[in-house]
Scaffold this motif. Structure first.
Motif, short mmCIF file in Angstrom:
data_model
loop_
_atom_site.label_atom_id
_atom_site.label_comp_id
_atom_site.label_asym_id
_atom_site.label_seq_id
_atom_site.Cartn_x
_atom_site.Cartn_y
_atom_site.Cartn_z
N ARG A 98 2.76 -36.46 34.28
CA ARG A 98 3.71 -37.01 35.10
C ARG A 98 4.86 -36.61 34.77
N SER B 172 3.53 -36.65 41.71
CA SER B 172 2.86 -36.71 40.62
C SER B 172 1.57 -37.07 40.01
N ARG B 173 1.67 -38.13 39.97
CA ARG B 173 0.38 -39.15 39.48
C ARG B 173 -0.55 -38.26 40.01
N ALA C 5 -1.41 -35.23 37.81
CA ALA C 5 -1.52 -35.42 36.81
C ALA C 5 -2.87 -34.83 36.34
N ASP D 63 7.27 -33.96 37.48
CA ASP D 63 7.88 -34.75 37.68
C ASP D 63 9.39 -34.05 37.95
#
Lengths: 807, 184
Positions: A545, A447-448, A451, A549
């Motif tokens: 993020r 997810s990082r 983003a 998530d």
């Protein structure tokens, strides 16, 4: 535990009271063992001290070596120039006029001029100070001048500015200009020199420090570490080159979506799995489905395919079965036992055993049920391990030896079998919990990446080939704070961030070169970014993020929930079908048996009076050859579908009912996912299944009936079919042709009961076909996840191998 | 001036800072060891050993450094390495460069107790990572058990304490084993 360690530790640590201390020292005089232990313990403390000193020294070495290495920079070779500094944006290009004007005062407002100033032609550019400007000199130097880059006595200049450039980039020009290439007496290798100054109305201007003019100079010596020196005019007419600075390379941004931000080998592995890696939407969806904290073990589908054929014999293991089918334990059992188990464990086991991997007096019990022999072994062992060791049990003796032949308490008489089971359940649950906690890596969560791999980050430091490269190295660190460092410093120069990371990552030995130092050595520059915009981007990233998530987590959860429900439905449908099928087979068999009986009795000239068969007919093994009851012969013949050939000894009359083999082979059978064949006897109420053998579908035909045969083939969602109107002993080959669902109805004409059952059978087969496809798809997905796991989370590739604690 | 600064760091127990400065003296030791049948690892070990001897000296009362730090460290390293080579019936090649600024052997006492401690260090290093951390933090960094418990994730100070005894116990056992081997 050794009885002295604690007291010695207190003695050495000065924790004993005065009396205790005296007593201790007195004991020391007489007790040799205590004395030895004390010596040992003192030495251990010295050893700890040594290790501590070494550790700290090493840390220092690392720092020292890093400084020493970065120091080498200043031995580089050189380009020379006058006042210049950094960065900025490009709008329009200018051309220049050329003349050699001589001014009275130089840029420092004195009259000192050098030979070079006189010899070199000046290129003069007229630019507008409040506009972004790019100029290129004859020699190929490119100057990017941002708006408002010039100052006159610290105040901004607007309007026309005269920019004068002199350059000597070739050896010939340098010679001609009589330029020296020495720096404080040391000879330099030059890549060229240039002179720059700006004037407005004959007043010299300075360059605003916060703007700077980004200057790129043709590099004719690629690979050499060129540096920029400032020139200082000397009284002897020479120039001394001082104050060397490294060049920075300004980074080019590209379309961020065209870069590869996946972990190392991610795309290659997907390709090997047969996935279209050009479809970024698809590859993204796979990558982003790996959620930080997602527990993989909980939904291990691959091991739980239900074997329909063996379902009925498993009722004894129903508890275990349901554990597997629905992907979780039977809650009530576990919770009831858990409480007791925990208490019992604490009271009886925890002194010598941990529920983790840690070894106390006895071995750590994590995963114990998986490693000991199956069945009731563990329960028996816990109840009375002595007995088992004496009985010569292999595994019992093995662990006895492995644990230094330490005796374990015999619990027989103290604990019941149920108690022991409760303890085992408790240990299992703890193992499960531990697995969960270590199988939830939070390395660089996808997810990082999601983003930042976003159009919004175009034209930033992240949208560069250089960052793409660093990201690969960042993945290897498994440390998201390194990634954050780059994101939080997007307005800095790449090499500055590299340097921080490099220092952060003091690696194993103090003389090893980590990757990030190599990056640092490249001196990759930055991409300018407005501070406010950067903050906005960071806020955007943080928010995204979290949203990603949560979204992925809940989507995955929903998916798994849905699958669980479908599994449950399928399971129930199979059980229902199994029961129905049992009844149907039973009925058809009875019908055939009755027909055969009647016929046999007729041939023998007797009247048949049906007698009920007791018990479960399927289990009948009462039949033996010595039995003279015709019923038994007929029953055996009907059961085995072989010809009845009976002579009544009293009357000499014969009873013959022939069974003759019939087989169907199917053309291109391998093209179908599955094929089933049925016999439809005219006088029975339902169909009979044919046996699928290597040489086709086979069954023996009863001469009393006339048969038709139907063959169905399934391929995906399509049904193929062929009917043999009259099935006669011998073999036939059929080719299947496609049919629509509505055509199934035509089987109603064959035989009312049989066709009704056949329609329902067909529907069941269709369900089975669909469900197998569903299972295959799930298994494939889970296989993919398993395989991609170590690529996405490289530091947690084998969670089961992670040592939990010491020794 | 530089020497004094380093000595001050060592006296104060600031080994990291001292190490940063001391790195500069390492290359010459490395050269010596590499030239004389040693590896880089040997050089590192010898160098660290020499520094430990230096630190012990500094800690003992009345210690005065009679030569420059560089010379002292180099001499100790040379002595130690020669000692090791002797066990293999070899010795350091003599050359002008290295004999010029070496202290005489009698100026360097070979501290035998340090050899015992070396064994203890080994025994300590054979412990599990968590044990090592725990003991190190407590005995070397002098951090309270309470803090250690939070840092290393023990449920309570008491658990940490018990674990500490267990680790000590284990280290002692390791040491006993090592000793019995070294006597054989």
């Amino acid at each position: 535990m050794n009885k002295y360690t604690e007291i010695i530790d207190k003695y050495l640590g000065g924790e004993l009271s005065t009396e205790d201390k005296i007593a201790f020292e007195k004991l020391l005089e007489t007790n040799l063992e205590l004395k030895t232990e004390l010596e040992l313990q003192k030495q251990i403390l010295k050893g700890i001290d040594r290790a501590g000193i070494k550790n700290e020294l090493k840390k220092g070495f690392k720092k020292g070596s890093f400084k020493a290495k970065s120091g080498k920079w200043f031995l580089g070779i050189i380009i020379a120039a006058l006042a210049v500094s950094t960065v900025l944006v490009v709008k329009n290009k200018l051309t220049c006029s050329q003349n050699n004007i001589q001014y009275e005062l130089n840029e420092e407002n004195n009259k000192q001029w050098n030979e070079a100033d006189k010899q070199l032609d000046a290129q003069v550019f007229n630019i507008t100070a409040d506009k972004d400007t790019v100029i290129e000199t004859k020699g190929g130097i490119i100057l990017t001048i941002p708006a408002n880059a010039f100052l006159n006595n610290n105040s901004n200049v607007s309007g026309n500015v005269e920019l004068e450039i002199k350059e000597a980039l070739t050896p010939l020009d340098i010679m001609k200009a009589g330029l020296s290439t020495t720096s404080n007496g040391q000879l330099l290798e030059t890549g060229g020199m240039f002179y720059i100054n700006a004037r407005q109305n004959n007043t010299y201007l300075s360059i605003a420090k916060n703007k700077g003019i980004y200057t790129s100079i043709p590099d004719n010596n690629p690979g050499k570490k060129m540096m920029l020196f400032d020139g200082k005019r000397m009284e002897n007419g020479q120039i001394n080159w001082v104050n060397p600075k490294s060049f920075e390379s300004k980074l080019n941004t590209v379309d961020i979506l065209k870069l590869n931000f996946y972990p190392l080998n991610f795309l290659d592995s997907l390709k090997n799995f047969g996935i279209d890696i050009k479809n970024k939407k698809l590859t993204d969806s796979i990558y982003y489905s790996f959620v930080c904290g997602q527990d993989l073990t909980k939904y291990d589908y691959s091991s739980e395919a239900i074997d329909f054929d063996n379902l009925d014999v498993r009722s004894d293991s129903l508890r275990t079965k349901s554990v597997q089918v629905f992907g979780k334990k039977v809650d009530t059992l576990v919770t009831i036992n858990r409480l007791d188990g925990a208490t019992l464990f604490k009271q009886n086991c925890s002194v010598c055993h941990s529920t983790g991997k840690e070894k106390l007096t006895g071995p750590g019990l994590a995963g114990v049920t998986d490693r000991v022999p199956k069945g009731n072994w563990l329960v028996n062992y816990i109840l009375n391990n002595e007995k088992m060791i004496k009985s010569g049990d292999t595994y019992a003796n093995k662990i006895y030896k492995e644990n230094g032949k330490a005796a374990m308490t015999v619990f027989e008489g103290q604990l019941t079998e149920a108690d022991v089971k409760a303890i085992i359940y408790y240990i299992d649950d703890e193992t499960e919990l531990q697995k969960k906690s270590i199988s939830s890596p939070c390395e660089i969560a996808p997810s990082r990446i999601h983003a930042i791999w976003d159009k919004k980050f175009n034209n930033t430091l992240l949208a560069t080939k250089e960052f793409e490269e660093r990201l690969q190295a960042i993945f290897k660190t498994c440390n998201h704070s390194i990634l954050d460092l780059y994101i939080k410093n997007m307005n800095k120069k790449m090499y500055e961030i590299d340097s921080i990371v490099s220092q952060m990552l003091h690696e194993d030995t103090w003389d090893r070169l980590p990757t990030f130092r190599d990056f640092y050595n490249r001196r990759d520059g930055g991409v300018s970014l407005n501070e406010g915009h950067m903050k906005k981007l960071q806020a955007y990233m943080e928010e995204k993020r979290k949203i990603y998530d949560d979204a992925v987590k809940s989507a995955m959860q929903k998916l798994y929930e849905k699958e669980k429900i479908e599994d449950k439905k399928a399971y129930q449908q199979r059980i229902a079908q199994n029961n129905k099928e049992g009844i149907r087979i039973n009925t058809v068999f009875h019908e055939e048996l009755t027909t055969n009986m009647k016929e046999a009795y007729r041939q023998l000239g007797k009247e048949y009076k049906p007698t009920p068969i007791r018990g479960n007919y399927l289990g009948i093994t009462l039949v033996s050859t010595g039995w003279k009851n015709v019923d038994a012969y007929v029953l055996e013949s009907t059961l085995s579908r072989t010809t009845l050939d009976y002579i009544d000894k009293d009357t000499g009359k014969k009873a013959i009912i022939r069974y003759e083999p019939f087989s169907v082979t199917i053309s291109e059978k391998e093209n179908y996912d599955r094929v089933v064949a049925y016999l439809i006897p005219d006088k029975l109420s339902s169909f009979q299944r044919m046996k699928d053998t290597l040489t086709g579908f086979r069954e023996n035909l009863n001469e009393l009936f006339s048969y038709s045969a139907v063959v169905f083939g399934f391929k995906g969602e399509e049904i193929f079919c062929q009917t043999v109107k009259t099935a006669k002993p011998g073999s036939v080959n059929v080719s299947l042709s496609k049919m629509s669902r509505s055509e199934i109805e035509q089987y109603r004409n064959l035989n009312a009961g049989a066709s009704r059952d056949l329609v329902s059978e067909l529907n069941y087969q269709l369900f089975e076909q669909k469900d197998q496809d569903r299972k295959k798809a799930i298994a494939k997905r889970e296989e993919l996840r398993k395989r991609m796991w170590p690529i996405v989370f490289p530091c947690n590739a084998y969670p089961q191998q992670q040592a939990v604690i010491n020794n | 001036m530089k020497d004094e600064q380093i000595l001050d760091y060592l006296k104060a127990g600031n080994y990291t800072k001292a190490g940063e400065k001391l790195y500069g003296y390492f290359p010459v030791v490395q050269k010596l060891v590499l030239k004389n049948n040693g590896s880089k690892q040997d050089a590192e070990d010898i160098y660290q050993e020499a520094l430990i001897i230096l630190i012990r000296k500094i800690q003992s009362p009345g210690f005065i450094l009679s030569s420059s730090l560089n010379t002292y460290i180099y001499s100790v390293c040379r002595f130690l390495w020669n000692d090791q080579l002797k066990k293999k019936n070899k010795s350091i090649e003599t050359d002008i460069e290295t004999t010029l600024f070496v202290l005489k052997a009698e100026e360097i006492e070979n501290d035998t107790t340090e050899n015992e401690n070396k064994l203890a260090e080994k025994a300590f290093n054979e412990l599990g990572e968590k044990c090592k951390q725990l003991l190190q933090l407590f005995y070397f960094n002098k951090i309270s058990l309470k803090e250690i418990a939070t840092k290393l994730g023990f449920n309570s100070e008491k658990v940490a304490k018990n674990q500490k005894y267990r680790c000590l116990e284990k280290a002692k056992e390791n040491l006993k084993t090592l000793k019995s081997f070294s006597h054989e």
